[in-house]
Design a protein around this motif. Structure first.
Motif, short mmCIF file in Angstrom:
data_model
loop_
_atom_site.label_atom_id
_atom_site.label_comp_id
_atom_site.label_asym_id
_atom_site.label_seq_id
_atom_site.Cartn_x
_atom_site.Cartn_y
_atom_site.Cartn_z
N VAL A 8 26.01 44.49 43.08
CA VAL A 8 24.58 44.80 43.09
C VAL A 8 24.23 45.77 44.23
N CYS A 9 23.47 46.82 43.88
CA CYS A 9 22.88 47.70 44.91
C CYS A 9 21.40 47.85 44.59
N LEU A 10 20.78 48.92 45.05
CA LEU A 10 19.35 49.10 44.79
C LEU A 10 19.09 49.75 43.42
N GLY A 11 19.67 50.93 43.22
CA GLY A 11 19.36 51.69 42.01
C GLY A 11 20.30 51.44 40.85
N ASN A 12 21.47 50.87 41.12
CA ASN A 12 22.55 50.70 40.12
C ASN A 12 22.99 52.05 39.53
N ILE A 13 22.93 53.09 40.38
CA ILE A 13 23.46 54.38 39.92
C ILE A 13 24.51 54.98 40.87
N CYS A 14 24.55 54.54 42.12
CA CYS A 14 25.53 55.11 43.07
C CYS A 14 26.62 54.12 43.47
N ARG A 15 26.25 53.10 44.25
CA ARG A 15 27.26 52.21 44.85
C ARG A 15 27.82 51.18 43.89
N SER A 16 26.93 50.39 43.26
CA SER A 16 27.46 49.29 42.44
C SER A 16 28.20 49.74 41.18
N ASP A 41 14.03 48.87 39.83
CA ASP A 41 13.91 49.21 38.39
C ASP A 41 13.79 50.71 38.15
N TYR A 42 14.07 51.51 39.20
CA TYR A 42 13.81 52.97 39.09
C TYR A 42 14.66 53.66 38.04
N HIS A 43 15.87 53.18 37.81
CA HIS A 43 16.83 53.96 37.03
C HIS A 43 17.35 53.23 35.80
N ILE A 44 16.60 52.23 35.34
CA ILE A 44 17.06 51.42 34.20
C ILE A 44 17.43 52.33 33.01
N PRO A 122 26.58 51.99 53.22
CA PRO A 122 25.40 52.85 53.34
C PRO A 122 25.00 53.44 51.98
N ASP A 123 23.69 53.56 51.79
CA ASP A 123 23.16 54.15 50.56
C ASP A 123 23.39 55.66 50.61
N PRO A 124 24.19 56.21 49.69
CA PRO A 124 24.53 57.65 49.77
C PRO A 124 23.56 58.53 48.99
N TYR A 125 22.54 57.94 48.37
CA TYR A 125 21.71 58.67 47.40
C TYR A 125 21.07 59.93 47.98
N PHE A 126 20.48 59.77 49.18
CA PHE A 126 19.79 60.92 49.78
C PHE A 126 20.67 61.66 50.79
N GLY A 127 21.93 61.28 50.85
CA GLY A 127 22.82 61.86 51.85
C GLY A 127 23.56 63.09 51.38
P1 4NP Z 1 22.28 52.94 44.83
O1 4NP Z 1 21.59 54.26 45.40
O2 4NP Z 1 21.43 51.78 45.27
O3 4NP Z 1 23.62 52.93 45.46
O4 4NP Z 1 22.33 53.10 43.33
C1 4NP Z 1 20.26 54.56 45.18
C2 4NP Z 1 19.89 55.25 44.06
C3 4NP Z 1 18.56 55.59 43.85
C4 4NP Z 1 17.61 55.25 44.79
C5 4NP Z 1 17.99 54.54 45.92
C6 4NP Z 1 19.31 54.20 46.11
N1 4NP Z 1 16.28 55.62 44.60
O5 4NP Z 1 15.45 55.39 45.50
O6 4NP Z 1 15.93 56.19 43.56
#
Ligand code: 4NP
Length: 155
Positions: A8-16, A41-44, A122-127
Protein backbone atom coordinates in the motif's frame (compact mmCIF):
# COMPACT_ATOMS: atom_id res chain seq x y z
CA UNK A 1 -5.26 -21.49 0.68
CA UNK A 2 -2.74 -18.98 -0.61
CA UNK A 3 -0.92 -16.52 1.62
CA UNK A 4 -2.04 -13.05 0.51
CA UNK A 5 0.14 -9.94 0.64
CA UNK A 6 -0.96 -6.36 -0.03
CA UNK A 7 1.41 -3.46 -0.78
CA UNK A 8 0.00 0.00 0.00
CA UNK A 9 1.13 3.54 -0.87
CA UNK A 10 -0.78 6.78 -1.45
CA UNK A 11 -1.62 6.82 -5.15
CA UNK A 12 -1.10 3.13 -6.05
CA UNK A 13 0.73 4.25 -9.19
CA UNK A 14 4.43 4.55 -8.18
CA UNK A 15 5.67 2.62 -5.12
CA UNK A 16 3.14 -0.11 -4.35
CA UNK A 17 2.69 -1.36 -7.95
CA UNK A 18 6.46 -1.76 -8.16
CA UNK A 19 6.56 -3.50 -4.76
CA UNK A 20 3.75 -5.79 -5.93
CA UNK A 21 5.60 -6.72 -9.13
CA UNK A 22 8.93 -7.28 -7.40
CA UNK A 23 7.54 -9.40 -4.56
CA UNK A 24 5.34 -11.45 -6.92
CA UNK A 25 8.44 -12.22 -9.02
CA UNK A 26 10.12 -13.76 -5.95
CA UNK A 27 7.26 -15.98 -4.76
CA UNK A 28 5.66 -19.10 -6.29
CA UNK A 29 2.20 -18.04 -7.49
CA UNK A 30 0.58 -21.36 -6.54
CA UNK A 31 1.17 -20.51 -2.87
CA UNK A 32 1.18 -16.72 -2.70
CA UNK A 33 -0.85 -13.88 -4.18
CA UNK A 34 0.34 -10.28 -4.17
CA UNK A 35 -1.74 -7.16 -4.80
CA UNK A 36 -1.45 -3.41 -4.19
CA UNK A 37 -3.69 -0.48 -3.32
CA UNK A 38 -3.54 3.23 -2.49
CA UNK A 39 -4.89 5.03 0.55
CA UNK A 40 -5.91 7.89 -1.77
CA UNK A 41 -8.51 7.89 -4.54
CA UNK A 42 -6.73 10.20 -7.02
CA UNK A 43 -5.70 7.56 -9.54
CA UNK A 44 -8.33 4.81 -9.32
CA UNK A 45 -8.40 2.73 -12.51
CA UNK A 46 -5.12 4.11 -13.88
CA UNK A 47 -2.11 2.07 -14.92
CA UNK A 48 1.14 2.61 -12.97
CA UNK A 49 3.24 5.72 -13.55
CA UNK A 50 5.32 5.30 -16.76
CA UNK A 51 8.51 5.71 -14.71
CA UNK A 52 7.60 2.74 -12.49
CA UNK A 53 6.63 0.69 -15.54
CA UNK A 54 9.97 1.54 -17.17
CA UNK A 55 12.20 0.66 -14.22
CA UNK A 56 10.30 -2.60 -13.69
CA UNK A 57 10.66 -3.48 -17.38
CA UNK A 58 14.39 -2.77 -17.25
CA UNK A 59 14.56 -5.43 -14.56
CA UNK A 60 12.40 -7.96 -16.42
CA UNK A 61 9.14 -7.32 -14.57
CA UNK A 62 5.91 -6.29 -16.31
CA UNK A 63 3.63 -4.12 -14.16
CA UNK A 64 2.04 -2.29 -17.11
CA UNK A 65 -1.39 -3.93 -16.84
CA UNK A 66 -1.93 -3.21 -13.13
CA UNK A 67 -4.83 -0.89 -12.32
CA UNK A 68 -4.87 1.44 -9.31
CA UNK A 69 -7.50 0.90 -6.66
CA UNK A 70 -8.18 2.36 -3.25
CA UNK A 71 -7.51 0.50 -0.01
CA UNK A 72 -10.73 -0.59 1.67
CA UNK A 73 -11.84 -2.13 4.96
CA UNK A 74 -12.41 -5.41 3.14
CA UNK A 75 -8.65 -5.66 2.59
CA UNK A 76 -8.16 -6.51 6.28
CA UNK A 77 -10.10 -9.73 5.61
CA UNK A 78 -8.72 -10.40 2.14
CA UNK A 79 -5.03 -10.17 3.06
CA UNK A 80 -2.71 -11.79 5.60
CA UNK A 81 0.07 -9.21 5.38
CA UNK A 82 -0.30 -5.51 4.60
CA UNK A 83 2.86 -3.47 3.92
CA UNK A 84 2.72 0.32 4.04
CA UNK A 85 5.32 2.31 2.12
CA UNK A 86 5.52 5.26 4.53
CA UNK A 87 4.42 6.37 7.95
CA UNK A 88 1.44 8.34 6.66
CA UNK A 89 0.15 5.36 4.69
CA UNK A 90 0.72 3.22 7.79
CA UNK A 91 -1.31 5.52 10.02
CA UNK A 92 -4.09 5.89 7.44
CA UNK A 93 -4.44 2.09 7.25
CA UNK A 94 -4.29 1.66 11.05
CA UNK A 95 -7.03 4.30 11.40
CA UNK A 96 -9.32 2.03 9.32
CA UNK A 97 -8.48 -1.17 11.19
CA UNK A 98 -11.58 -2.65 12.88
CA UNK A 99 -9.66 -4.50 15.61
CA UNK A 100 -6.25 -5.56 16.93
CA UNK A 101 -6.08 -8.61 14.65
CA UNK A 102 -6.39 -6.32 11.64
CA UNK A 103 -3.83 -3.87 13.05
CA UNK A 104 -1.29 -6.64 13.53
CA UNK A 105 -1.35 -7.39 9.80
CA UNK A 106 0.08 -3.95 9.00
CA UNK A 107 3.84 -3.31 8.85
CA UNK A 108 5.86 -0.33 7.67
CA UNK A 109 7.72 -2.12 4.89
CA UNK A 110 11.30 -0.98 5.60
CA UNK A 111 10.99 -2.19 9.19
CA UNK A 112 11.53 -5.64 7.65
CA UNK A 113 15.09 -4.46 6.92
CA UNK A 114 15.63 -1.89 9.68
CA UNK A 115 13.58 -3.21 12.57
CA UNK A 116 11.89 -0.49 14.60
CA UNK A 117 13.57 2.41 12.76
CA UNK A 118 10.38 3.52 10.96
CA UNK A 119 12.14 4.53 7.75
CA UNK A 120 9.86 5.65 4.88
CA UNK A 121 10.05 4.60 1.24
CA UNK A 122 10.18 8.17 -0.16
CA UNK A 123 7.37 9.20 -2.48
CA UNK A 124 9.06 9.62 -5.91
CA UNK A 125 6.03 11.12 -7.69
CA UNK A 126 7.13 14.75 -7.67
CA UNK A 127 10.84 13.96 -7.64
CA UNK A 128 13.55 13.57 -10.22
CA UNK A 129 13.74 10.73 -12.72
CA UNK A 130 16.58 9.09 -10.76
CA UNK A 131 14.23 8.61 -7.81
CA UNK A 132 12.88 5.54 -9.57
CA UNK A 133 16.11 3.47 -9.83
CA UNK A 134 16.72 4.27 -6.14
CA UNK A 135 13.15 3.23 -5.37
CA UNK A 136 13.62 0.01 -7.31
CA UNK A 137 16.81 -0.93 -5.44
CA UNK A 138 15.19 -0.22 -2.07
CA UNK A 139 12.12 -2.33 -2.88
CA UNK A 140 14.21 -5.10 -4.41
CA UNK A 141 16.23 -5.43 -1.21
CA UNK A 142 13.29 -5.41 1.17
CA UNK A 143 11.18 -7.73 -1.02
CA UNK A 144 14.05 -10.21 -1.02
CA UNK A 145 13.93 -10.33 2.79
CA UNK A 146 10.12 -10.49 2.85
CA UNK A 147 10.05 -13.31 0.28
CA UNK A 148 12.65 -15.35 2.16
CA UNK A 149 10.76 -14.95 5.44
CA UNK A 150 7.40 -15.79 3.84
CA UNK A 151 8.79 -18.91 2.16
CA UNK A 152 10.33 -20.09 5.45
CA UNK A 153 7.06 -19.55 7.25
CA UNK A 154 4.46 -20.73 4.73
CA UNK A 155 6.06 -23.36 2.45
P1 4NP B 1 2.61 6.61 -4.89
O1 4NP B 1 3.02 8.05 -5.45
O2 4NP B 1 1.90 6.84 -3.58
O3 4NP B 1 3.92 5.92 -4.72
O4 4NP B 1 1.73 5.97 -5.94
C1 4NP B 1 2.10 9.08 -5.61
C2 4NP B 1 1.38 9.18 -6.76
C3 4NP B 1 0.49 10.23 -6.94
C4 4NP B 1 0.34 11.18 -5.94
C5 4NP B 1 1.07 11.06 -4.77
C6 4NP B 1 1.94 10.01 -4.61
N1 4NP B 1 -0.53 12.26 -6.14
O5 4NP B 1 -0.58 13.15 -5.27
O6 4NP B 1 -1.23 12.33 -7.15
Amino acid sequence: MKTRILMVCLGNICRSPLAEGILASKLPSQHFSVDSAGTGDYHIGKNPDPRSIAIAKLNGIDISTQKARQFSNQDFENFDYIYAMDGTNYQDIIDLAPNGTAEKKVTLILNELFDGENVDVPDPYFGLENGFPILYDMLEEVCDTIAENLKKKHL
